[in-house]
Enzyme design. Structure first.
Site, PDB file in Angstrom:
ATOM      1  N   GLY A   1      24.074  17.367-113.233  1.00  0.00           N
ATOM      2  CA  GLY A   1      25.079  17.814-112.196  1.00  0.00           C
ATOM      3  C   GLY A   1      24.946  18.261-110.580  1.00  0.00           C
ATOM      4  O   GLY A   1      23.751  18.517-110.505  1.00  0.00           O
TER       5      GLY A   1
ATOM      6  N   SER B   1      25.820  18.463-107.035  1.00  0.00           N
ATOM      7  CA  SER B   1      26.511  19.443-105.878  1.00  0.00           C
ATOM      8  C   SER B   1      26.673  18.979-104.925  1.00  0.00           C
ATOM      9  O   SER B   1      27.617  18.950-104.092  1.00  0.00           O
ATOM     10  CB  SER B   1      26.315  20.914-106.102  1.00  0.00           C
ATOM     11  OG  SER B   1      25.163  21.189-105.390  1.00  0.00           O
ATOM     12  N   GLY B   2      25.962  17.405-104.097  1.00  0.00           N
ATOM     13  CA  GLY B   2      25.819  17.226-103.252  1.00  0.00           C
ATOM     14  C   GLY B   2      24.711  17.927-101.851  1.00  0.00           C
ATOM     15  O   GLY B   2      24.653  18.116-100.846  1.00  0.00           O
TER      16      GLY B   2
ATOM     17  N   VAL C   1      20.059  19.464-101.582  1.00  0.00           N
ATOM     18  CA  VAL C   1      19.263  19.531-101.766  1.00  0.00           C
ATOM     19  C   VAL C   1      19.031  19.308-103.122  1.00  0.00           C
ATOM     20  O   VAL C   1      17.685  18.655-103.667  1.00  0.00           O
ATOM     21  CB  VAL C   1      18.140  19.670-100.867  1.00  0.00           C
ATOM     22  CG1 VAL C   1      17.684  21.234-100.782  1.00  0.00           C
ATOM     23  CG2 VAL C   1      17.053  18.896-100.590  1.00  0.00           C
ATOM     24  N   ASP C   2      18.741  20.443-103.831  1.00  0.00           N
ATOM     25  CA  ASP C   2      18.237  20.668-105.391  1.00  0.00           C
ATOM     26  C   ASP C   2      18.748  19.569-106.453  1.00  0.00           C
ATOM     27  O   ASP C   2      18.027  19.316-106.530  1.00  0.00           O
ATOM     28  CB  ASP C   2      19.019  22.449-105.606  1.00  0.00           C
ATOM     29  CG  ASP C   2      18.278  22.830-104.572  1.00  0.00           C
ATOM     30  OD1 ASP C   2      17.124  23.088-104.125  1.00  0.00           O
ATOM     31  OD2 ASP C   2      18.605  24.473-104.499  1.00  0.00           O
TER      32      ASP C   2
ATOM     33  N   CYS D   1      31.252  31.565-114.511  1.00  0.00           N
ATOM     34  CA  CYS D   1      31.379  29.678-114.232  1.00  0.00           C
ATOM     35  C   CYS D   1      29.723  28.701-114.890  1.00  0.00           C
ATOM     36  O   CYS D   1      30.296  27.519-115.009  1.00  0.00           O
ATOM     37  CB  CYS D   1      30.976  29.226-112.381  1.00  0.00           C
ATOM     38  SG  CYS D   1      31.696  27.968-112.248  1.00  0.00           S
TER      39      CYS D   1
ATOM     40  N   CYS E   1      30.675  30.419-103.190  1.00  0.00           N
ATOM     41  CA  CYS E   1      31.663  28.993-102.770  1.00  0.00           C
ATOM     42  C   CYS E   1      32.830  29.385-102.029  1.00  0.00           C
ATOM     43  O   CYS E   1      33.419  28.845-101.364  1.00  0.00           O
ATOM     44  CB  CYS E   1      31.226  28.149-103.952  1.00  0.00           C
ATOM     45  SG  CYS E   1      32.377  28.102-105.752  1.00  0.00           S
TER      46      CYS E   1
END
Length: 402
Positions: free
Chosen positions: A38, A40-41, A43-44, A125, A234
């Site tokens: 998954g 998200s864009g 760094v993690d 979520c 978010c």
């Protein structure tokens, strides 16, 4: 990985040890080494994908489109996620999840705030929008049965040696553990994941600190290595602030600020703009500082009291999900964390009978938590999560006082 910098001389010694541990664990992970990550864009999740590729896994990236317009998890995040996949030489997939996110998160969040409850959208979520649906997509569309994310938590797979005796029966269960970085541990938000999901997850960053993640990402030359971390929910990022988000969905509903005995001490512009424990910004002049102790959705009131009257020594917890052990039938002494950033505190958990609504919702487990010391700012709608040292045993939602 040929496009990445891999000079070990560029890696700090701490990052060498942590990244090497993570890679070794990934190489020895039981089962097939095919995984959807998954992305998200950030760094993690970027380093998560890179570590899996380095460990020889067959990796594909998946990004959920949750909202339109600006927002780190959407517009910029989609671009960076695609860029990381290109950099790593792995496929990237985009799934439009905006309608699911609207139904499961936005609608639930707005309804909760209107009722005087402060929902915990991140854990919901994770269960309703992210982990389960992503695993279903990976299985149906790509024939892949594992999912990895950049969460700072750890998984002890079914059958793995357990060095610590746990209360109850945890055999034949995947167990969820805190991440080693106590400042970044995200297990609290994962308490609601069911076993059929947990047993198919991989969290490569559980052994790393945030600083080590950035150092390793920089060493590998990942394009997101220096990307700033999102500082808020978010939805707040997306709308500019949480107040702006709520104002976009809830009509103004001014009301009274009162003491516990009903004495009116001020006015408010909407109970959704207040949180349990809040002291500043009440606009109330009183002989001593007052804190929000209850949000009364039925009467549209904000109830306040001096701090000495704001603590509670017990609470009811509903919609309990038992994670690393079976549901207990007898009282347990354990540690309970009632906010993401709060310290776990000693408490006794006693199972109580489920309500008909609990059983209808498929959540038949409820409990009463009695704390050794009274707790301040316990908030209905937030999670109470149960731990035995680093192992997350289970958790549920704090219920309003009756």
């Amino acid at each position: 990985m040929q496009t990445l910098r891999e000079d070990a001389r560029d890696r700090p010694s701490a990052a060498i040890n942590s990244a090497a541990t993570a890679e070794r664990q990934l190489r020895n992970w039981p089962g097939t080494h095919q995984v959807v990550v998954g992305l998200s864009g950030g760094v993690d999740s970027s380093l998560t994908a890179a570590l899996l590729v380095a460990a020889g896994w067959q990796v594909e990236g998946l990004t959920l489109w949750l909202m339109s317009g600006k927002g780190a998890c959407c517009a910029e995040g989609l671009v960076d996620a695609a860029g990381i996949c290109e950099q790593l030489g792995i496929p990237h997939h985009l799934v439009d999840s905006r309608e699911r996110f609207r139904e499961q998160i936005i609608s639930t969040l707005v309804q909760g705030y209107a009722q005087g409850i402060t929902p915990l959208p991140c854990s919901r979520c994770n269960r309703m929008v992210k982990f389960g649906p992503m695993l279903a997509w990976a299985s149906q569309e790509r024939g892949i049965e594992r999912l990895a994310t950049g969460h700072y938590a750890r998984i002890r797979p079914v059958g793995a040696a357990n060095p610590q005796p746990l209360p109850g029966d945890g055999r034949d269960r995947a167990q969820l553990l805190r991440g080693l970085d106590s400042n970044k541990d995200q297990s609290y938000f994962l308490y609601d994941l069911p076993q059929d999901v947990l047993n198919r997850l991989v969290f490569p960053l559980g052994e790393l600190s945030k600083a080590e993640t950035r150092a390793e990402a920089a060493r590998l030359g990942l394009r997101t290595a220096a990307k700033p971390e999102s500082q808020d929910l978010c939805l707040a990022d997306h709308h500019g602030s949480m107040r702006a988000f709520l104002d976009a969905y809830l009509a103004p509903r001014p009301g009274e600020i009162v003491l516990a005995d009903g004495t009116v001490v001020g006015r408010h512009d909407g109970i959704e703009h207040f949180t349990i424990g809040q002291r500043k910004g009440l606009g109330v002049a009183w002989s001593e500082p007052l804190h929000v102790v209850r949000l009364d959705g039925a009467l549209n009131r904000v109830v306040v009291a001096p701090r000495a009257e704001a603590a509670r020594d017990a609470c009811l917890v509903g919609a309990v999900n038992w994670v690393s052990m079976e549901a207990p039938s007898e009282p347990l002494d354990l540690s309970v964390q009632v906010r993401y950033r709060s310290e776990p505190v000693a408490a006794r958990l006693t199972p109580v009978a489920a309500t008909p609504a609990d059983r209808d919702a498929g959540r038949p487990h409820r409990c009463r938590i009695a704390f050794q010391e009274p707790q301040f700012s316990m908030t209905p709608g937030q999670a109470a999560v149960f731990y035995a040292d680093a192992v997350l045993l289970g958790g549920g939602l704090i219920e309003p006082e009756s």
